[in-house]
Scaffold this active site. Structure first.
Site, PDB file in Angstrom:
ATOM      1  N   HIS A 292      17.960 -59.397  29.692  1.00  0.00           N
ATOM      2  CA  HIS A 292      18.288 -59.385  28.263  1.00  0.00           C
ATOM      3  C   HIS A 292      17.461 -58.339  27.517  1.00  0.00           C
ATOM      4  O   HIS A 292      16.263 -58.205  27.753  1.00  0.00           O
ATOM      5  CB  HIS A 292      18.018 -60.769  27.669  1.00  0.00           C
ATOM      6  CG  HIS A 292      18.196 -60.837  26.183  1.00  0.00           C
ATOM      7  ND1 HIS A 292      19.400 -60.590  25.563  1.00  0.00           N
ATOM      8  CD2 HIS A 292      17.314 -61.116  25.182  1.00  0.00           C
ATOM      9  CE1 HIS A 292      19.268 -60.728  24.255  1.00  0.00           C
ATOM     10  NE2 HIS A 292      18.003 -61.031  24.001  1.00  0.00           N
ATOM     11  N   SER A 293      18.110 -57.598  26.629  1.00  0.00           N
ATOM     12  CA  SER A 293      17.443 -56.694  25.700  1.00  0.00           C
ATOM     13  C   SER A 293      16.500 -55.718  26.422  1.00  0.00           C
ATOM     14  O   SER A 293      16.941 -54.914  27.230  1.00  0.00           O
ATOM     15  CB  SER A 293      16.696 -57.527  24.646  1.00  0.00           C
ATOM     16  OG  SER A 293      16.261 -56.731  23.581  1.00  0.00           O
ATOM     17  N   TYR A 294      15.187 -55.804  26.163  1.00  0.00           N
ATOM     18  CA  TYR A 294      14.235 -54.884  26.802  1.00  0.00           C
ATOM     19  C   TYR A 294      14.168 -55.107  28.310  1.00  0.00           C
ATOM     20  O   TYR A 294      13.771 -54.214  29.058  1.00  0.00           O
ATOM     21  CB  TYR A 294      12.844 -55.053  26.180  1.00  0.00           C
ATOM     22  CG  TYR A 294      11.923 -53.877  26.448  1.00  0.00           C
ATOM     23  CD1 TYR A 294      11.893 -52.787  25.575  1.00  0.00           C
ATOM     24  CD2 TYR A 294      11.098 -53.849  27.566  1.00  0.00           C
ATOM     25  CE1 TYR A 294      11.066 -51.705  25.812  1.00  0.00           C
ATOM     26  CE2 TYR A 294      10.270 -52.763  27.816  1.00  0.00           C
ATOM     27  CZ  TYR A 294      10.253 -51.697  26.930  1.00  0.00           C
ATOM     28  OH  TYR A 294       9.436 -50.613  27.173  1.00  0.00           O
TER      29      TYR A 294
END
Length: 416
Positions: A292-294
């Site tokens: 997720h995300s980073y």
């Protein structure tokens, strides 16, 4: 007529200045010092004087909150959801209270990973000495021995730790949407081994040692009169500084220093370390990532550093609103081609779940997560991710590549 708290606090200083301005040179020197003091006083910081103590409970029960049968955080007595603005006009205090609750939530999720999901906590670095800073990850008992499937979970940046997608969701909505627990339980039920990374646990904090400044020795070659004058100036400077600090930060927090964890000082380092010491050693024929995300950026960096190994071992990668950038990260052409074939990024979008979303970058396909809220993308795409992994595994078994570039609810499995 209303007078602000800051005005009341500063009033004696202003009166004092008016009185001493009528005096001689010594008094003018004091005026200069007071003006200097006033110029450095931060009124926002000054308002901390009226804050309640930053002393918060260290248990959910102490906060008078508990998770109900639906996994929602509710007040024990009123049944109400968590209230951020517990005290009006005290934003800093409310934020510190929220952060204190967040630390308790982190420990609570760790307990759930061990007790509810039957994962084991594994310390890293694996060869750490007793005295050096350490971190940890979580693994299922069969993570390294499962011959078929292994799922690796990576959360985003910020305050979240192993087992979490978003602290805000855990506190304001429920455990299912905010934690990785639904992914872990379903993965175990479907025969996957599981490894949960902890990429934000990069250092430990310890109190900064106080530096004691030694006073000048009496045996100095300086004349006694000059030394006395310097000592007097030093004492007056310290007195002014202490006076300023008293108002600037009446609840001064301890000064801390960070001791970084060896080979795990950043999310990217952590991902590479766990790959080298755990995932690369796993027996699983098919390794799957959910990032997720980073966490997506950390995976791309892992691939750049370990391209051949990743291609050989990883079957599919599900990204959720990933912030990776193949240009900025300088991912080569062969990596971009592999990502187009084996990755899918569920992005925040108001379009229905799995609807294709245009991409400006030549990397993996992007589809809608069925929500325009960044932190909810993992939870909303949960069923689609498992379907994607099943299709990728079947395609590999039959020597076919999954047509992830055309994924949507409108595409039937027969068209792959």
């Amino acid at each position: 007529m209303s007078i602000s708290l800051s005005s009341l606090i500063l009033l004696p200083i202003w009166i004092n200045m008016a009185q001493i301005q009528q005096g001689g040179p010594d008094e003018k020197e004091k005026t200069t010092a007071l003006k200097d003091l006033l110029s450095r006083i931060d009124l926002d910081e000054l308002m901390k004087k009226d804050e309640p103590p930053l002393d918060f409970p260290d248990t959910l029960e102490g906060f008078e909150y508990a998770f109900n049968e639906k996994g929602q955080l509710r007040h024990i007595k009123t049944g109400e959801p968590f209230v951020f603005n517990y005290r009006e006009d005290l934003h800093r205090w409310n934020q510190k209270r929220y952060e204190a609750l967040g630390e308790i939530i982190t420990k609570y999720v760790y307990e759930l990973l061990e007790k509810d999901c039957n994962l084991k906590k594994v310390s890293i670095p694996v060869d750490a000495t007793e005295s050096e800073p350490k971190s940890f990850i979580f693994m299922s008992e069969d993570a390294l021995t499962n011959p078929q499937k292994l799922m690796v979970l990576i959360h985003g940046s910020g305050v979240v730790r192993a087992g979490q997608w978003a602290r805000r969701l855990i506190i304001n909505e429920d455990l299912d949407s905010g934690t990785q627990i639904p992914f872990i339980k379903r993965a175990v039920a479907e025969g996957y081994g599981v490894i949960v990374l902890n990429p934000n646990e990069n250092y430990i904090e310890v109190e900064k040692p106080k530096i004691h400044v030694q006073s000048s020795s009496d045996s100095s070659d300086e004349p006694a009169e000059k030394r006395e004058r310097k000592d007097k100036v030093s004492k007056e400077t310290k007195k002014r500084r202490d006076f300023y600090e008293k108002y600037r930060n009446p609840q001064r927090e301890k000064e801390m220093m960070q001791l970084y964890i060896r080979e795990n000082g950043s999310p990217e380092e952590h991902a590479i370390y766990v790959w080298d010491h755990f995932i690369a050693q796993a027996a699983a024929e098919n390794v799957f990532f959910v990032a997720h995300s980073y966490g997506g950026l950390a995976f791309v960096e892992l691939m750049i550093q370990r391209e051949a190994d990743v291609k050989n071992k990883v079957t599919a990668v599900a990204l959720t609103d990933s912030v990776h950038n193949v240009w900025h990260q300088e991912a080569g052409k062969t990596i971009r081609e592999w990502m187009r074939e084996n990755c899918c990024n569920w992005v925040s979008s108001s379009e229905p779940l799995d609807t294709s979303v245009e991409s400006m970058l030549p990397d993996c396909p992007r589809v809608s997560a069925g929500t325009d809220r960044h932190e909810l993308t993992s939870w909303k795409s949960f069923p689609s991710i498992f379907k994607f992994f099943t299709e990728a595994s079947e395609a590999k078994t039959s020597s076919l590549k999954p047509a992830v570039t055309r994924r949507s609810h409108r595409i039937k499995h027969e068209e792959l």
